[in-house]
Design an enzyme around this catalytic site. Structure first.
Site, short mmCIF file in Angstrom:
data_model
loop_
_atom_site.label_atom_id
_atom_site.label_comp_id
_atom_site.label_asym_id
_atom_site.label_seq_id
_atom_site.Cartn_x
_atom_site.Cartn_y
_atom_site.Cartn_z
CG HIS A 139 8.39 -16.64 7.07
ND1 HIS A 139 9.66 -16.98 7.45
CD2 HIS A 139 8.18 -17.21 5.86
CE1 HIS A 139 10.21 -17.74 6.52
NE2 HIS A 139 9.32 -17.90 5.54
NE ARG A 144 5.65 -18.05 0.61
CZ ARG A 144 5.42 -17.00 1.41
NH1 ARG A 144 5.12 -15.82 0.87
NH2 ARG A 144 5.46 -17.11 2.73
NE ARG A 175 10.30 -17.85 0.50
CZ ARG A 175 9.75 -16.79 1.07
NH1 ARG A 175 9.84 -15.61 0.47
NH2 ARG A 175 9.11 -16.87 2.21
CG HIS A 182 10.80 -22.20 -2.08
ND1 HIS A 182 11.12 -21.81 -0.80
CD2 HIS A 182 9.47 -22.00 -2.20
CE1 HIS A 182 10.03 -21.40 -0.17
NE2 HIS A 182 9.01 -21.49 -1.00
CE1 TYR A 209 1.10 -0.35 12.16
CE2 TYR A 209 2.32 -2.15 13.20
CZ TYR A 209 2.18 -0.80 12.91
OH TYR A 209 3.11 0.09 13.35
CE LYS A 252 2.48 -21.46 2.45
NZ LYS A 252 3.73 -22.07 2.95
#
Length: 391
Positions: free
Chosen positions: A356, A240, A333, A330, A366, A267
């Site tokens: 994401h 980002r 991405r 952006h 994890y 984020k």
């Protein structure tokens, strides 16, 4: 009739005594203080109402309170009971008011968000919701009240913001339900009540021939070296824009060819690993002599103590001739996501590299290192593919 001097000069005696003012008002004087009282009868019962303690409450203020109490009696309302109900309502407002519960919800969730997103959520509530329904008990807030607040946002053309605020209100109501302080979410009744939000996709380039032109334009960029390196780095790591701008030297391990972004910068507040291709490492090595003694890899062009401005990359793209509807910071991405999917890379690997987040927070914590070996291979092949396009 009493005077202020009489009350002020009254001294305690062996036993408590009264100084009468009239119409049921008197001052009870004892060793602990001077207390304004009002004796009255309500439906045949004798009652006493406390009106305050002198000098915190003056004689004049006590008379005003007496006047209000006698007005209630004239309307067949017990002033003592009225006070009790009012006090209960205020307590209810303080503990179960929409704003109180909303701020409680905000505090419990803030640590999962970036500072910027947290500020956005709170400012939207403070500017668009609290002034109108903040003081209302959450159990009494109705769908039309919420809609009226949302309409004010809608009327100024901020349709997307209106939808976002509605979503936040729904989360607050559901939090209240979980805590046993509300029974339902009235915002759920507003489905279809707002104008549909216009979906805005980030401007990007996904046609390989056009990507070739973009990469060649970046290589030929005549601006500052920091900006040129940021432009070259962006398509190789597709993070980002804010994560790119805030990259710090302490986060990089060039021996391992890794960039580890701390959870606080992400984020969704989960740490993220970016494997660095040979090409990405080369960009970092190129800029290190210029910025390596400072904190940020891509510092502000005006001050090395601050990260690069969020407008720097955008301004460079415009300078190279790319309009805002063609390419954005952006957009790198979306470019990588589209083409990597087309090239047959597993969706799980791509989504993990795009950071994401998993809905399951334990699994997400994890997963920050999940698919790492495959992600390393993907990032290197992606960089090689961009090189082939450029050449």
């Amino acid at each position: 009739m009493l005077t202020d001097a009489t009350v002020r000069n009254a001294k305690p005696k062996d036993k408590p005594y009264k100084l009468t003012d009239g119409r049921g008002l008197y001052v009870l004087v004892n060793h602990t203080g001077k207390y304004f009282r009002f004796d009255y009868r309500f439906r045949g019962k004798r009652k006493t109402l406390a009106l305050g303690v002198y000098p915190d409450v003056s004689l004049s203020q006590a008379r005003d309170r007496l006047y209000e109490a006698r007005k209630l009696l004239a309307d067949d309302i017990d002033p003592a009971e009225y006070r009790k109900v009012t006090k209960t309502m205020i307590t209810e407002q303080l503990t179960n008011g929409f704003e109180t519960i909303a701020r409680e919800w905000f505090t419990k969730n803030k640590h999962t968000w970036t500072d910027k997103y947290a500020d956005t959520v709170l400012s939207r509530l403070e500017n668009n919701v609290f002034p109108w329904i903040g003081s209302r008990p959450i159990t009494e807030v109705s769908p039309p009240e919420i809609l009226q607040a949302l309409r004010r946002i809608e009327e100024r053309g901020a349709i997307e913001t209106a939808h976002r605020v509605k979503q936040v209100c729904g989360q607050i109501f559901r939090y209240a339900i979980a805590c046993g302080r509300a029974e339902r979410d009235p915002s759920a009744d507003l489905k279809g009540a707002l104008a549909p939000a216009k979906l805005q996709s980030m401007a990007t380039i996904t046609d390989p021939q056009q990507i070739t032109g973009l990469l060649q334009a970046i290589d030929g960029y005549q601006g500052h070296l920091i900006t040129r390196c940021a432009l070259r780095f962006a398509p190789l790591v597709f993070v980002r824009p804010g994560e790119l701008r805030h990259a710090e030297w302490t986060e990089f391990n060039l021996n391992l060819a890794e960039w580890r972004i701390p959870a606080a910068k992400m984020k969704m507040r989960l740490a993220h690993i970016v494997p660095l291709s040979r090409q990405a490492v080369a960009v970092v090595e190129e800029i290190r002599p210029l910025t390596g003694r400072g904190r940020y890899v891509f510092p502000s062009l005006r001050s090395g103590d601050r990260p690069m401005s969020d407008n720097t990359v955008l301004a460079a793209l415009r300078r190279m001739g790319y309009a805002k509807e063609e390419m954005s910071g952006h957009g790198f991405r979306a470019m990588a996501s589209t083409l990597l999917h087309e090239q047959g890379w597993p969706s799980d690997v791509i989504e993990r590299q795009l950071a994401h987040t998993e809905r399951n927070s334990v699994k997400a914590a994890y997963n920050h290192a999940q698919h790492l070996s495959e992600r390393r291979r993907m990032m290197q092949e992606w960089a090689d593919y961009l090189d082939r396009l450029k050449e």
